[in-house]
Motif scaffolding. Sequence first.
Motif, short mmCIF file in Angstrom:
data_model
loop_
_atom_site.label_atom_id
_atom_site.label_comp_id
_atom_site.label_asym_id
_atom_site.label_seq_id
_atom_site.Cartn_x
_atom_site.Cartn_y
_atom_site.Cartn_z
N ILE A 81 0.83 -1.21 0.00
CA ILE A 81 0.00 0.00 0.00
C ILE A 81 0.86 1.26 0.00
N TYR A 82 2.11 1.16 0.49
CA TYR A 82 2.97 2.36 0.51
C TYR A 82 3.43 2.75 -0.89
N MET A 83 3.69 1.77 -1.74
CA MET A 83 4.19 2.08 -3.08
C MET A 83 3.22 2.95 -3.89
N PRO A 84 1.90 2.67 -3.89
CA PRO A 84 0.99 3.59 -4.58
C PRO A 84 1.01 4.99 -3.99
N LYS A 85 1.19 5.10 -2.66
CA LYS A 85 1.30 6.42 -2.05
C LYS A 85 2.56 7.13 -2.54
N GLU A 92 -5.51 7.40 -8.18
CA GLU A 92 -6.27 6.67 -9.19
C GLU A 92 -7.06 5.54 -8.55
N MET A 93 -6.45 4.88 -7.58
CA MET A 93 -7.14 3.79 -6.90
C MET A 93 -8.33 4.31 -6.09
N LEU A 94 -8.12 5.45 -5.40
CA LEU A 94 -9.19 6.01 -4.57
C LEU A 94 -10.36 6.51 -5.41
N SER A 95 -10.07 6.92 -6.64
CA SER A 95 -11.14 7.40 -7.51
C SER A 95 -11.76 6.29 -8.35
N LEU A 101 -13.40 -1.78 1.38
CA LEU A 101 -13.38 -3.19 1.74
C LEU A 101 -12.76 -4.03 0.62
N GLU A 102 -13.10 -3.70 -0.61
CA GLU A 102 -12.55 -4.44 -1.74
C GLU A 102 -11.06 -4.17 -1.90
N THR A 103 -10.65 -2.93 -1.65
CA THR A 103 -9.22 -2.60 -1.71
C THR A 103 -8.45 -3.37 -0.64
N ILE A 104 -9.00 -3.38 0.58
CA ILE A 104 -8.35 -4.11 1.68
C ILE A 104 -8.28 -5.60 1.36
N THR A 105 -9.38 -6.14 0.83
CA THR A 105 -9.42 -7.56 0.49
C THR A 105 -8.32 -7.92 -0.50
N ALA A 106 -8.12 -7.07 -1.50
CA ALA A 106 -7.13 -7.36 -2.53
C ALA A 106 -5.70 -7.28 -1.99
N TYR A 107 -5.37 -6.16 -1.34
CA TYR A 107 -4.00 -5.99 -0.84
C TYR A 107 -3.68 -6.97 0.28
N VAL A 108 -4.57 -7.07 1.26
CA VAL A 108 -4.33 -7.97 2.39
C VAL A 108 -4.38 -9.42 1.94
N VAL A 237 -9.90 -4.76 15.88
CA VAL A 237 -9.34 -3.42 16.12
C VAL A 237 -8.64 -2.90 14.88
N LEU A 238 -7.82 -3.73 14.24
CA LEU A 238 -7.09 -3.30 13.05
C LEU A 238 -8.03 -3.00 11.89
N LEU A 239 -9.07 -3.80 11.75
CA LEU A 239 -10.03 -3.56 10.67
C LEU A 239 -10.74 -2.22 10.90
N ALA A 240 -11.07 -1.93 12.16
CA ALA A 240 -11.73 -0.66 12.48
C ALA A 240 -10.81 0.52 12.19
N ILE A 241 -9.51 0.38 12.51
CA ILE A 241 -8.54 1.45 12.24
C ILE A 241 -8.43 1.72 10.74
N ILE A 242 -8.39 0.65 9.95
CA ILE A 242 -8.25 0.83 8.49
C ILE A 242 -9.48 1.51 7.90
N PHE A 243 -10.66 1.11 8.34
CA PHE A 243 -11.87 1.75 7.83
C PHE A 243 -11.92 3.23 8.23
N TRP A 244 -11.41 3.54 9.42
CA TRP A 244 -11.32 4.94 9.85
C TRP A 244 -10.36 5.71 8.95
N MET A 245 -9.25 5.07 8.57
CA MET A 245 -8.28 5.72 7.69
C MET A 245 -8.90 6.03 6.33
N PHE A 246 -9.67 5.11 5.79
CA PHE A 246 -10.31 5.34 4.50
C PHE A 246 -11.41 6.39 4.61
N ARG A 247 -12.15 6.35 5.71
CA ARG A 247 -13.26 7.30 5.87
C ARG A 247 -12.76 8.71 6.02
N THR A 248 -11.66 8.88 6.74
CA THR A 248 -11.13 10.23 6.99
C THR A 248 -10.08 10.64 5.96
N GLY A 249 -9.57 9.67 5.19
CA GLY A 249 -8.50 9.98 4.24
C GLY A 249 -7.16 10.16 4.90
#
Length: 254
Positions: A81-85, A92-95, A101-108, A237-249
């Motif tokens: 996930i760091y390389m796209p950043k 492009e991925m965010l748009s 959830l699908e992004t997390i499923t693919a990378y994880v 806990v980790l899943l909740a943190i990741i969804f928070w990251m996506f929701r807040t950007g």
Amino acid sequence: MTNRRGIWAIYRFEMARFGRTFWTSLVMPVITTSLYFIVFGSAIGSRMDEVSGVPYGAFIVPGLMMLSMFTESISNASFGIYMPKWSGTIYEMLSAPISPLETITAYVGAAASKSIIIGVIILATANLFVDVEIAHPVLMAIFLVVIAITFCLFGFVIGVWAKSFEQLQVIPLLVVYPLTFLGGAFYAIEMLPPVWRTITLFNPVVYLISGFRWTFFGVGDVPVEISIGAVLGFFAVLLAIIFWMFRTGYRLKT
């Protein structure tokens, strides 16, 4: 409707990167596992026949698998996930028409697949040195998959949080590695003095290694129910943190 094509595209891209370094990824765990058995199995095992009723050479196998899988899971997921950043393609991925959830499923999913392959390689290599009998093979496989996914989620969090390649290595090297070595990977907690035994129980890695070892030998440092609860708790806990990251950007859109 699930964007299966989007998930598959990201998953295939990440696995292709793994394929380009397949032989290196295959040889390294074999060499590392062999060295651990030479050092720990021969040097220490010659002075220690059994731990908790299990031959020492076999006793260290679950801990050795966890040590490698922790680092591999974190490294694969964080780098993925760091390389796209770093390259700027994260926008492009965010748009794209793919949900968090699908992004997390693919990378994880890709990172977990790599870690599970490494874990199986280590188990196969260990069997060249000692006979490893698995008391609960189905539970072992489930534990293996869940722990791999959990630490890939942890790596995903680190990859989003990190601002440089150096920061990608900080937590694995300064936190995860020491906690794993101090979490009973190569010894039983009951071997420690009472004070240190109590302190060690505050180490979350203890519960992961103990539960995984229980699936092999039916023995662990803590009850297996507590280990299962700890793994599922970390996962939630980790899943909740990741969804928070996506929701807040958080560090995704800047």
